[in-house]
Design a protein around this motif. Sequence first.
Motif, PDB file in Angstrom:
ATOM      1  N   LEU A  11       0.824  -1.212   0.000  1.00 54.78           N
ATOM      2  CA  LEU A  11       0.000   0.000   0.000  1.00 54.78           C
ATOM      3  C   LEU A  11       0.858   1.262   0.000  1.00 54.78           C
ATOM      4  N   ALA A  12       1.947   1.253   0.777  1.00 55.83           N
ATOM      5  CA  ALA A  12       2.835   2.419   0.815  1.00 55.83           C
ATOM      6  C   ALA A  12       3.529   2.617  -0.529  1.00 55.83           C
ATOM      7  N   THR A  13       3.945   1.524  -1.151  1.00 54.03           N
ATOM      8  CA  THR A  13       4.585   1.627  -2.458  1.00 54.03           C
ATOM      9  C   THR A  13       3.604   2.133  -3.504  1.00 54.03           C
ATOM     10  N   LEU A  14       2.395   1.640  -3.468  1.00 54.64           N
ATOM     11  CA  LEU A  14       1.370   2.117  -4.389  1.00 54.64           C
ATOM     12  C   LEU A  14       1.077   3.595  -4.159  1.00 54.64           C
ATOM     13  N   PHE A  15       0.989   4.009  -2.905  1.00 55.60           N
ATOM     14  CA  PHE A  15       0.752   5.409  -2.567  1.00 55.60           C
ATOM     15  C   PHE A  15       1.900   6.288  -3.078  1.00 55.60           C
ATOM     16  N   MET A  16       3.157   5.834  -2.887  1.00 57.05           N
ATOM     17  CA  MET A  16       4.309   6.593  -3.380  1.00 57.05           C
ATOM     18  C   MET A  16       4.275   6.693  -4.894  1.00 57.05           C
ATOM     19  N   TYR A  17       3.910   5.605  -5.561  1.00 60.96           N
ATOM     20  CA  TYR A  17       3.848   5.628  -7.016  1.00 60.96           C
ATOM     21  C   TYR A  17       2.769   6.597  -7.499  1.00 60.96           C
ATOM     22  N   LEU A  18       1.636   6.609  -6.819  1.00 58.39           N
ATOM     23  CA  LEU A  18       0.561   7.528  -7.209  1.00 58.39           C
ATOM     24  C   LEU A  18       0.971   8.980  -7.006  1.00 58.39           C
ATOM     25  N   ILE A  19       1.713   9.245  -5.944  1.00 54.32           N
ATOM     26  CA  ILE A  19       2.178  10.611  -5.690  1.00 54.32           C
ATOM     27  C   ILE A  19       3.208  11.023  -6.745  1.00 54.32           C
ATOM     28  N   ASP A  20       4.113  10.112  -7.091  1.00 52.20           N
ATOM     29  CA  ASP A  20       5.184  10.425  -8.042  1.00 52.20           C
ATOM     30  C   ASP A  20       4.770  10.268  -9.494  1.00 52.20           C
ATOM     31  N   ARG A  21       3.550   9.875  -9.755  1.00 51.46           N
ATOM     32  CA  ARG A  21       3.114   9.594 -11.116  1.00 51.46           C
ATOM     33  C   ARG A  21       3.283  10.792 -12.043  1.00 51.46           C
ATOM     34  N   LYS A  22       2.928  11.970 -11.573  1.00 51.70           N
ATOM     35  CA  LYS A  22       3.012  13.162 -12.424  1.00 51.70           C
ATOM     36  C   LYS A  22       4.466  13.494 -12.766  1.00 51.70           C
ATOM     37  N   SER A  23       5.358  13.402 -11.781  1.00 57.10           N
ATOM     38  CA  SER A  23       6.761  13.700 -12.069  1.00 57.10           C
ATOM     39  C   SER A  23       7.411  12.586 -12.879  1.00 57.10           C
ATOM     40  N   LEU A  24       6.942  11.345 -12.721  1.00 56.72           N
ATOM     41  CA  LEU A  24       7.496  10.253 -13.515  1.00 56.72           C
ATOM     42  C   LEU A  24       7.112  10.367 -14.988  1.00 56.72           C
ATOM     43  N   LYS A  25       5.919  10.896 -15.269  1.00 59.12           N
ATOM     44  CA  LYS A  25       5.505  11.048 -16.663  1.00 59.12           C
ATOM     45  C   LYS A  25       6.367  12.052 -17.400  1.00 59.12           C
ATOM     46  N   SER A  26       6.848  13.067 -16.690  1.00 55.65           N
ATOM     47  CA  SER A  26       7.672  14.083 -17.332  1.00 55.65           C
ATOM     48  C   SER A  26       9.156  13.720 -17.331  1.00 55.65           C
ATOM     49  N   ALA A  27       9.535  12.645 -16.644  1.00 58.77           N
ATOM     50  CA  ALA A  27      10.936  12.227 -16.592  1.00 58.77           C
ATOM     51  C   ALA A  27      11.307  11.464 -17.859  1.00 58.77           C
ATOM     52  N   PRO A  28      12.605  11.418 -18.168  1.00 61.81           N
ATOM     53  CA  PRO A  28      13.046  10.611 -19.318  1.00 61.81           C
ATOM     54  C   PRO A  28      12.692   9.133 -19.112  1.00 61.81           C
ATOM     55  N   ALA A  29      12.609   8.404 -20.200  1.00 62.36           N
ATOM     56  CA  ALA A  29      12.179   6.999 -20.140  1.00 62.36           C
ATOM     57  C   ALA A  29      13.086   6.153 -19.251  1.00 62.36           C
ATOM     58  N   VAL A  30      14.377   6.424 -19.275  1.00 64.68           N
ATOM     59  CA  VAL A  30      15.304   5.636 -18.451  1.00 64.68           C
ATOM     60  C   VAL A  30      14.988   5.835 -16.976  1.00 64.68           C
ATOM     61  N   ARG A  32      12.135   6.623 -15.662  1.00 64.80           N
ATOM     62  CA  ARG A  32      10.880   5.949 -15.343  1.00 64.80           C
ATOM     63  C   ARG A  32      11.115   4.471 -15.093  1.00 64.80           C
ATOM     64  N   TRP A  33      11.922   3.841 -15.939  1.00 62.25           N
ATOM     65  CA  TRP A  33      12.184   2.415 -15.764  1.00 62.25           C
ATOM     66  C   TRP A  33      12.973   2.149 -14.489  1.00 62.25           C
ATOM     67  N   VAL A  34      13.937   3.000 -14.190  1.00 65.99           N
ATOM     68  CA  VAL A  34      14.720   2.823 -12.964  1.00 65.99           C
ATOM     69  C   VAL A  34      13.809   2.929 -11.751  1.00 65.99           C
ATOM     70  N   SER A  35      12.910   3.899 -11.746  1.00 60.94           N
ATOM     71  CA  SER A  35      11.992   4.059 -10.624  1.00 60.94           C
ATOM     72  C   SER A  35      11.091   2.839 -10.473  1.00 60.94           C
ATOM     73  N   ARG A  36      10.550   2.356 -11.567  1.00 59.54           N
ATOM     74  CA  ARG A  36       9.663   1.192 -11.492  1.00 59.54           C
ATOM     75  C   ARG A  36      10.407  -0.051 -11.052  1.00 59.54           C
ATOM     76  N   VAL A  37      11.630  -0.213 -11.524  1.00 62.88           N
ATOM     77  CA  VAL A  37      12.426  -1.371 -11.113  1.00 62.88           C
ATOM     78  C   VAL A  37      12.739  -1.299  -9.626  1.00 62.88           C
ATOM     79  N   LEU A  38      13.043  -0.102  -9.118  1.00 62.75           N
ATOM     80  CA  LEU A  38      13.310   0.037  -7.688  1.00 62.75           C
ATOM     81  C   LEU A  38      12.067  -0.263  -6.847  1.00 62.75           C
ATOM     82  N   TYR A  39      10.898   0.129  -7.333  1.00 63.43           N
ATOM     83  CA  TYR A  39       9.666  -0.227  -6.633  1.00 63.43           C
ATOM     84  C   TYR A  39       9.504  -1.739  -6.557  1.00 63.43           C
ATOM     85  N   VAL A  40       9.722  -2.422  -7.666  1.00 61.50           N
ATOM     86  CA  VAL A  40       9.562  -3.882  -7.704  1.00 61.50           C
ATOM     87  C   VAL A  40      10.619  -4.560  -6.836  1.00 61.50           C
TER      88      VAL A  40
END
Length: 74
Positions: A11-30, A32-40
């Motif tokens: 739940l905390a990871t999902l909440f963090m992802y939802l909060i960071d979603r807007k900044s992740l969309k504007s980040a370069p693709a690399v 975004r992938w690094v952030s998602r991999v770190l979440y997993v």
Amino acid sequence: MNKVFLLPLVLATLFMYLIDRKSLKSAPAVNRWVSRVLYVISIGIWIYGTSTKSSVYVATWLSRFIDMWIPPVL
């Protein structure tokens, strides 16, 4: 596995992802992938830590992995 501890982390990871979603969309693709991999990876470490009965901790594995790139002491 101790699912009582797993649910708050997911739940905390999902909440963090939802909060960071807007900044992740504007980040370069690399980034975004690094952030998602770190979440997993964080969820995987938590699942391993709550499901195993052994005394080998993930921090021990990570420290040995990081030691490969640290230069030797002079």
